[in-house]
Design a protein around this motif. Sequence first.
Motif, PDB file in Angstrom:
ATOM      1  N   MET A  29       0.864  -1.174   0.000  1.00  0.00           N
ATOM      2  CA  MET A  29       0.000   0.000   0.000  1.00  0.00           C
ATOM      3  C   MET A  29       0.901   1.224   0.000  1.00  0.00           C
ATOM      4  N   GLN A  30       0.697   2.090  -0.976  1.00  0.00           N
ATOM      5  CA  GLN A  30       1.532   3.277  -1.086  1.00  0.00           C
ATOM      6  C   GLN A  30       0.894   4.447  -0.357  1.00  0.00           C
ATOM      7  N   GLY A  31       1.705   5.392   0.040  1.00  0.00           N
ATOM      8  CA  GLY A  31       1.215   6.582   0.714  1.00  0.00           C
ATOM      9  C   GLY A  31       2.263   7.671   0.669  1.00  0.00           C
ATOM     10  N   GLN A  46       6.291  -4.322  -3.381  1.00  0.00           N
ATOM     11  CA  GLN A  46       6.256  -5.730  -3.784  1.00  0.00           C
ATOM     12  C   GLN A  46       4.923  -5.990  -4.485  1.00  0.00           C
ATOM     13  N   TRP A  47       4.918  -6.967  -5.365  1.00  0.00           N
ATOM     14  CA  TRP A  47       3.747  -7.248  -6.176  1.00  0.00           C
ATOM     15  C   TRP A  47       3.228  -8.659  -5.952  1.00  0.00           C
ATOM     16  N   HIS A 136      -7.534   4.059   9.285  1.00  0.00           N
ATOM     17  CA  HIS A 136      -6.463   4.142  10.281  1.00  0.00           C
ATOM     18  C   HIS A 136      -5.629   2.855  10.279  1.00  0.00           C
ATOM     19  N   THR A 137      -6.285   1.719  10.179  1.00  0.00           N
ATOM     20  CA  THR A 137      -5.574   0.444  10.158  1.00  0.00           C
ATOM     21  C   THR A 137      -4.650   0.371   8.945  1.00  0.00           C
ATOM     22  N   LYS A 138      -5.149   0.766   7.792  1.00  0.00           N
ATOM     23  CA  LYS A 138      -4.345   0.696   6.573  1.00  0.00           C
ATOM     24  C   LYS A 138      -3.221   1.724   6.574  1.00  0.00           C
ATOM     25  N   LYS A 139      -3.424   2.849   7.265  1.00  0.00           N
ATOM     26  CA  LYS A 139      -2.356   3.857   7.360  1.00  0.00           C
ATOM     27  C   LYS A 139      -1.117   3.245   8.006  1.00  0.00           C
ATOM     28  N   LYS A 142       1.038   1.108   5.435  1.00  0.00           N
ATOM     29  CA  LYS A 142       1.622   1.694   4.225  1.00  0.00           C
ATOM     30  C   LYS A 142       3.124   1.483   4.187  1.00  0.00           C
ATOM     31  N   TRP A 143       3.600   1.154   3.008  1.00  0.00           N
ATOM     32  CA  TRP A 143       5.015   0.928   2.699  1.00  0.00           C
ATOM     33  C   TRP A 143       5.604  -0.260   3.443  1.00  0.00           C
TER      34      TRP A 143
END
Length: 181
Positions: A29-31, A46-47, A136-139, A142-143
């Motif tokens: 997940m990018q940010g 990564q993919w 918030h969880t996904k924040k 990220k990376w």
Amino acid sequence: MHNKIDCFCLSFTKKDYRQDESRFGLITMQGKMITLKGVKPVGKKQWKRGNFYVYGVVEPATGEQYYQEFARIDSNCVKEFLNGFGQKYSDYFNLIIMDNGSFHKALLLDWHDHVMPIYLPAYSPELNPIERLWSHTKKDLKWENYSSLDKLKEQVDIISNLSRMKKFYLSVVGTISLKLY
């Protein structure tokens, strides 16, 4: 703070829950990244393929939460989630406010007598406080690159366990609830 309502001539304690699902996967997940002026940010991506879904409900007034993990998002999984929720909270009359996904309205869903759905208007995630919890969880993810789904599941579980603390919950999710009431 629970209201008393009469339902089928019986008195139940009413609880209002907000429901939603969220996808978690191995693709990075990018940010935004903070760097010095003139320095191009570099993040390792990564993919890898692989994902799972977390179905959840939250009660904005108290921060009470219930989650289940599934491999996909469909009406069979919603049915299993609602069955688990209905069994756990059978002492209350539960309103579940959810989005208008077709899998939420499937005919095969077996709603418990003490669980009633209320559907949000289409395209209105801002009306559902659990969306802020997912955000918030996904924040915090990220990376981050995970070698397997099990490692990612462990991290999501750690974050969601921390989010069950009432003070945290009310600061992240409760603020939007206060705006809506």
